[in-house]
Enzyme design. Structure first.
Site, PDB file in Angstrom:
ATOM      1  N   SER A 159      -1.481  45.417 -35.802  1.00  0.00           N
ATOM      2  CA  SER A 159      -2.875  46.021 -35.891  1.00  0.00           C
ATOM      3  C   SER A 159      -3.276  46.735 -37.329  1.00  0.00           C
ATOM      4  O   SER A 159      -2.527  46.410 -38.371  1.00  0.00           O
ATOM      5  CB  SER A 159      -3.658  46.497 -34.880  1.00  0.00           C
ATOM      6  OG  SER A 159      -5.008  46.524 -34.839  1.00  0.00           O
ATOM      7  N   ASP A 259      -6.807  36.007 -30.981  1.00  0.00           N
ATOM      8  CA  ASP A 259      -7.035  37.322 -31.602  1.00  0.00           C
ATOM      9  C   ASP A 259      -7.938  37.309 -32.608  1.00  0.00           C
ATOM     10  O   ASP A 259      -7.543  36.543 -33.741  1.00  0.00           O
ATOM     11  CB  ASP A 259      -5.723  37.935 -31.764  1.00  0.00           C
ATOM     12  CG  ASP A 259      -5.881  39.316 -32.252  1.00  0.00           C
ATOM     13  OD1 ASP A 259      -7.053  40.015 -32.142  1.00  0.00           O
ATOM     14  OD2 ASP A 259      -4.851  40.076 -32.730  1.00  0.00           O
ATOM     15  N   HIS A 296      -5.275  40.752 -28.353  1.00  0.00           N
ATOM     16  CA  HIS A 296      -4.871  41.603 -29.500  1.00  0.00           C
ATOM     17  C   HIS A 296      -3.864  42.851 -29.093  1.00  0.00           C
ATOM     18  O   HIS A 296      -2.989  43.174 -30.075  1.00  0.00           O
ATOM     19  CB  HIS A 296      -6.033  42.707 -29.883  1.00  0.00           C
ATOM     20  CG  HIS A 296      -5.751  43.362 -31.277  1.00  0.00           C
ATOM     21  ND1 HIS A 296      -5.281  42.813 -32.514  1.00  0.00           N
ATOM     22  CD2 HIS A 296      -5.692  44.802 -31.268  1.00  0.00           C
ATOM     23  CE1 HIS A 296      -5.023  43.713 -33.262  1.00  0.00           C
ATOM     24  NE2 HIS A 296      -5.473  44.822 -32.718  1.00  0.00           N
TER      25      HIS A 296
END
Length: 401
Positions: A159, A259, A296
């Protein structure tokens, strides 16, 4: 720092982490954000300010070198965890990356990611130097230490950490940190006032020893980035800088189809992805309750990555078959994504007594951080004065990851 991976539960069984030893913990400062975005410390005694532990630099031990066939330097970045870091993510304006990547191609990057990587903070003992400078110094030291061995550099992140991993990998390759210091100093300085005429040409494999060395005076150590759930980092100019560094720099971007994070910031704002993409789809997994709210999560990514997958149709779930040994209990480490029939408690990874410890006088106090007693002693990040301070709550390495 040899106890880092064991304490995180990552050094048993078939885990490759047992082949690495952490050499440097690095920190990032969000002091560039406005006051409304700064985190309020949970502990009123905390003196960490705007600094947060963001990751580590590790190196393969002798056993790992034998297993891998080379001495690998590993740089790992964690993902977003704090309210301030959510503001970092949201700062999607473009800023010039020329100060670290050179003026050629006029590279621009996501403002929040770039500033989190490059900001120093004189008020914080953890960020007298920036996250970037801490990493570069450690990598240079390790490359010089093992310059006569076969070396590789691996940069990984999830991320927010995925974007920073890409930026860091590009920085390392562009500025010659993937070669011994004497050779790197002979390269043009991308931060010089006149700017470089362009990126230096990677020399690639040197001699019959192949792409992993031994590291010679002119050979580039290969850098490989593995960004998981990566948002877009920069513009087309940044993409050209990244592409120009191949083959010394390569990346494999891992994306979970459900995601939404890899789809931001939007391409309409000029942002682009770099490197090839490995697309997985955890909606095919028969183990997960649902995909969208958890698609995610890093553990969900690793769950999907450990399988082979087929294409789903309107009436049939795609094939999902494990090809790597990975415990499905890990899915619920920080979530409630695993189906109830597998009898694994949700959010099972917790700190003992939620960080509360009993003092000698019988009272209880929050100690949700573990002292980093092994940090490198350097002029900019000197913690010697805190070595014997039993009440210091400012140390930033989480005791459980």
């Amino acid at each position: 720092m040899g106890d880092f991976f064991p304490q995180a539960g990552l050094a048993r069984g078939d885990s490759l982490y047992k082949y690495y030893q952490v050499k440097k913990n690095f920190y990032a400062s969000s002091s560039f954000l406005g006051p409304t975005c700064r985190d309020i410390p949970r502990n009123p005694d905390a003196v960490a300010g705007d600094s947060k532990w963001l990751g580590y630099v590790a190196v393969a031990n002798d056993e790992g070198k034998k297993e891998l066939g080379r001495r690998d330097i590993l740089i790992a970045f964690r993902g977003t965890q704090t309210a301030a870091e959510a503001c970092v993510d949201a700062d999607t304006a473009m800023v010039s990356a020329a100060p670290i990547l050179g003026r050629a191609n006029n590279p621009r990057c996501h403002s929040g990611f770039y500033k989190y990587y490059t900001t120093s903070d004189a008020q914080s003992k953890y960020n007298k130097t920036s996250c970037r400078d801490q990493i570069l110094s450690s990598v240079r030291s390790l490359v010089n230490q093992y310059k006569n061995e076969q070396l590789s550099i691996t940069v990984a992140g999830h991320s927010l950490g995925a974007a920073l991993a890409l930026l860091c990998a590009t920085d390392l390759a562009r500025n010659g940190y993937n070669k011994p210091q004497a050779a790197a100093e002979a390269e043009p300085d991308c931060t010089s006032p006149s700017g470089p005429s362009g990126p230096s040409s990677p020399s690639g494999p040197s001699g019959p020893s192949g792409p992993y060395g031994p590291t010679g005076a002119s050979s580039n150590i290969p850098i490989t980035a593995f960004p998981f759930a990566c948002p877009r980092l920069g513009d087309a100019g940044y993409g050209k800088v990244f592409d120009s560094l191949n083959p010394a720099l390569r990346s494999l971007r891992i994306t979970n189809k459900p995601d939404p994070v890899p789809r931001v910031p939007p391409a309409e704002l000029g942002f682009v992805h770099v490197g090839p993409e490995l697309l997985i789809d955890t909606s095919n997994s028969p183990y997960l309750k649902t995909t969208d709210p958890t698609s995610h999560l890093l553990e969900v990514y690793l769950h999907g990555l450990s399988s082979t997958q087929g294409t789903a149709t309107a009436n049939k779930r795609g094939r999902f078959e494990f090809v790597l040994k990975r415990d499905i209990s890990l899915i619920n480490k920080h979530s409630d994504a695993l189906k109830d029939k597998y009898l694994v408690d949700p959010y099972w990874w917790t700190e003992k007594d939620k960080g509360m410890v009993q003092l000698v006088d019988g009272n209880w106090k929050l100690r949700d951080r573990e002292a980093d007693r092994h940090r490198e002693d350097d002029e900019d990040n000197d913690l010697d004065e805190d070595e014997d301070d039993e009440e210091d709550e400012s140390v930033l390495i989480p005791s459980r990851l």
